[in-house]
Design a protein around this motif. Structure first.
Motif, PDB file in Angstrom:
ATOM      1  N   ARG A   1      33.402 -11.701  50.884  1.00 38.88           N
ATOM      2  CA  ARG A   1      33.249 -12.997  50.237  1.00 38.88           C
ATOM      3  C   ARG A   1      34.044 -13.106  48.946  1.00 38.88           C
ATOM      4  N   HIS A   2      34.081 -12.049  48.143  1.00 38.50           N
ATOM      5  CA  HIS A   2      34.759 -12.178  46.859  1.00 38.50           C
ATOM      6  C   HIS A   2      36.247 -12.452  47.037  1.00 38.50           C
ATOM      7  N   LEU A   3      36.830 -12.007  48.143  1.00 36.72           N
ATOM      8  CA  LEU A   3      38.244 -12.287  48.393  1.00 36.72           C
ATOM      9  C   LEU A   3      38.465 -13.778  48.646  1.00 36.72           C
ATOM     10  N   PHE A   4      37.586 -14.400  49.416  1.00 37.92           N
ATOM     11  CA  PHE A   4      37.691 -15.838  49.645  1.00 37.92           C
ATOM     12  C   PHE A   4      37.552 -16.611  48.328  1.00 37.92           C
TER      13      PHE A   4
ATOM     14  N   GLY B   1      34.257 -16.351  38.058  1.00 36.49           N
ATOM     15  CA  GLY B   1      32.945 -15.806  37.733  1.00 36.49           C
ATOM     16  C   GLY B   1      32.094 -15.561  38.967  1.00 36.49           C
ATOM     17  N   VAL B   2      32.101 -16.497  39.911  1.00 35.09           N
ATOM     18  CA  VAL B   2      31.324 -16.319  41.138  1.00 35.09           C
ATOM     19  C   VAL B   2      31.854 -15.137  41.940  1.00 35.09           C
ATOM     20  N   GLY B   3      33.169 -14.994  42.010  1.00 34.32           N
ATOM     21  CA  GLY B   3      33.733 -13.849  42.718  1.00 34.32           C
ATOM     22  C   GLY B   3      33.332 -12.523  42.095  1.00 34.32           C
TER      23      GLY B   3
ATOM     24  N   ARG C   1      23.431 -13.100  43.959  1.00 37.18           N
ATOM     25  CA  ARG C   1      24.588 -13.771  44.555  1.00 37.18           C
ATOM     26  C   ARG C   1      24.250 -15.200  44.966  1.00 37.18           C
ATOM     27  N   PHE C   2      23.071 -15.382  45.530  1.00 39.04           N
ATOM     28  CA  PHE C   2      22.662 -16.730  45.934  1.00 39.04           C
ATOM     29  C   PHE C   2      22.519 -17.650  44.719  1.00 39.04           C
ATOM     30  N   ALA C   3      21.947 -17.129  43.633  1.00 42.25           N
ATOM     31  CA  ALA C   3      21.784 -17.935  42.422  1.00 42.25           C
ATOM     32  C   ALA C   3      23.140 -18.318  41.843  1.00 42.25           C
ATOM     33  N   ALA C   4      24.105 -17.390  41.871  1.00 44.06           N
ATOM     34  CA  ALA C   4      25.438 -17.699  41.350  1.00 44.06           C
ATOM     35  C   ALA C   4      26.105 -18.796  42.173  1.00 44.06           C
ATOM     36  N   ARG C   5      25.980 -18.727  43.491  1.00 41.53           N
ATOM     37  CA  ARG C   5      26.572 -19.760  44.341  1.00 41.53           C
ATOM     38  C   ARG C   5      25.922 -21.117  44.086  1.00 41.53           C
ATOM     39  N   LEU C   6      24.597 -21.132  44.016  1.00 41.33           N
ATOM     40  CA  LEU C   6      23.888 -22.391  43.823  1.00 41.33           C
ATOM     41  C   LEU C   6      24.247 -23.021  42.478  1.00 41.33           C
ATOM     42  N   ALA C   7      24.269 -22.210  41.421  1.00 37.74           N
ATOM     43  CA  ALA C   7      24.605 -22.731  40.095  1.00 37.74           C
ATOM     44  C   ALA C   7      26.034 -23.239  40.053  1.00 37.74           C
TER      45      ALA C   7
ATOM     46  N   VAL D   1      38.691  -5.296  38.211  1.00 35.35           N
ATOM     47  CA  VAL D   1      37.717  -6.189  37.571  1.00 35.35           C
ATOM     48  C   VAL D   1      38.195  -6.562  36.170  1.00 35.35           C
ATOM     49  N   GLY D   2      38.732  -5.587  35.435  1.00 36.01           N
ATOM     50  CA  GLY D   2      39.259  -5.889  34.107  1.00 36.01           C
ATOM     51  C   GLY D   2      40.438  -6.846  34.153  1.00 36.01           C
ATOM     52  N   ILE D   3      41.299  -6.696  35.158  1.00 40.93           N
ATOM     53  CA  ILE D   3      42.457  -7.581  35.284  1.00 40.93           C
ATOM     54  C   ILE D   3      42.018  -9.006  35.603  1.00 40.93           C
ATOM     55  N   VAL D   4      41.064  -9.152  36.520  1.00 44.92           N
ATOM     56  CA  VAL D   4      40.586 -10.494  36.869  1.00 44.92           C
ATOM     57  C   VAL D   4      39.887 -11.138  35.678  1.00 44.92           C
TER      58      VAL D   4
END
Length: 270
Positions: A31-34, A79-81, A93-99, A175-178
């Motif tokens: 999912r994080h790639l998408f 941030g969601v990724g 993960r669900f809370a991050a998507r919903l927010a 993660v640091g680069i992103v």
């Protein structure tokens, strides 16, 4: 003129990067790639709107498009990724998507229809100088939450590196680069002027693509080439590699009266 051309060239590069990430996401089904591929795509749309505005003059459409994609949706998706990659509880993960969905939809509608209080002139318009209080507050809120989340993601990756080597250690650099890509993109599209804005936006898209690409596991071909000493591909590893594997079945010990085959002959066991 030069700034607009640079922005359009950067747009093409960002679109190519987003396409490569989509291919990797379809192959790996992670999912994080998408999500991060969509973030790079939003950065590309923001660069395109900025380039068109610099070449033909900014208007309501180009200004609102640049802000809704680059200043709002791209940071939120980064941030969601980060949560999709690092968070272990499903509830997080669900809370991050919903927010992200609820806040993003409301903010996009406000940025798209809220009145603009100044007339456009030469140069890239500052969103805080052209928007009223509500859209400015939504942008500031999104930036604060995203920056906090990205820095927290770096801290989590760093803490896991100290706890256990392996996949978690390999996650810290990407993660640091992103996270740096998110900070550079926000600084560029909101605060920097002229050519510095374009350079920062392009750098943010490039960093987001590179960091995301480093979370893609190495292919069999890359591993074979590395074992043969032909090249040294990036040390990419699937973060799921450290997950506990099911125990292997142990062979059943021979029972009394059974025979073992040694060198093609049957030898009775005592």
């Amino acid at each position: 003129m030069v700034e607009g051309m640079v922005a359009l060239v950067a747009t093409l590069a960002a679109l190519v990067g987003a396409g490569l990430l989509v291919q990797a996401a379809l192959r790996e089904r992670r999912r994080h790639l998408f999500v991060w591929a969509a973030a790079v795509g939003m950065m590309a749309l923001s660069l395109a709107a900025t380039g068109v505005g610099m070449l033909g003059g900014f208007g309501s459409v180009t200004f609102r498009t640049a802000q809704a994609t680059g200043a709002l949706l791209a940071p939120i998706l980064l941030g969601v990724g980060m949560v999709e990659l690092l968070a272990r509880p499903v509830q997080a993960r669900f809370a991050a998507r919903l927010a992200a969905i609820s806040y993003g939809l409301i903010a996009v509608v406000v940025l798209a229809f809220d009145p603009i209080k100044n007339k456009f002139g030469e140069g890239v318009p500052d969103p805080y100088a052209f928007y009223e209080a509500l859209p400015k507050a939504l942008l500031m809120g999104a930036h604060f939450v995203v920056v906090t989340g990205l820095l927290a993601g770096v801290a989590v990756a760093a803490s896991r590196k100290g706890q256990a080597p392996g996949a978690h250690a390999e996650l810290l650099p990407p993660v640091g680069i992103v996270a740096g890509a998110g900070l550079v993109n926000i600084a560029g599209i909101v605060y920097l002027p002229g050519m510095l804005k374009i350079v920062a936006m392009a750098a943010g898209a490039g960093m987001a693509w590179y960091g995301t690409d480093q979370t893609v596991p190495a292919t069999d071909e890359e591993e074979e080439r590395a074992e043969a000493g032909m090249d040294h591909p990036p040390h990419r590893r699937d973060p799921r590699a450290d997950e506990p594997q099911p125990p292997r079945a142990r062979p059943r010990p021979p029972q009394p009266g059974e025979h073992a085959v040694l060198l093609g002959e049957d030898v009775p066991r005592d």
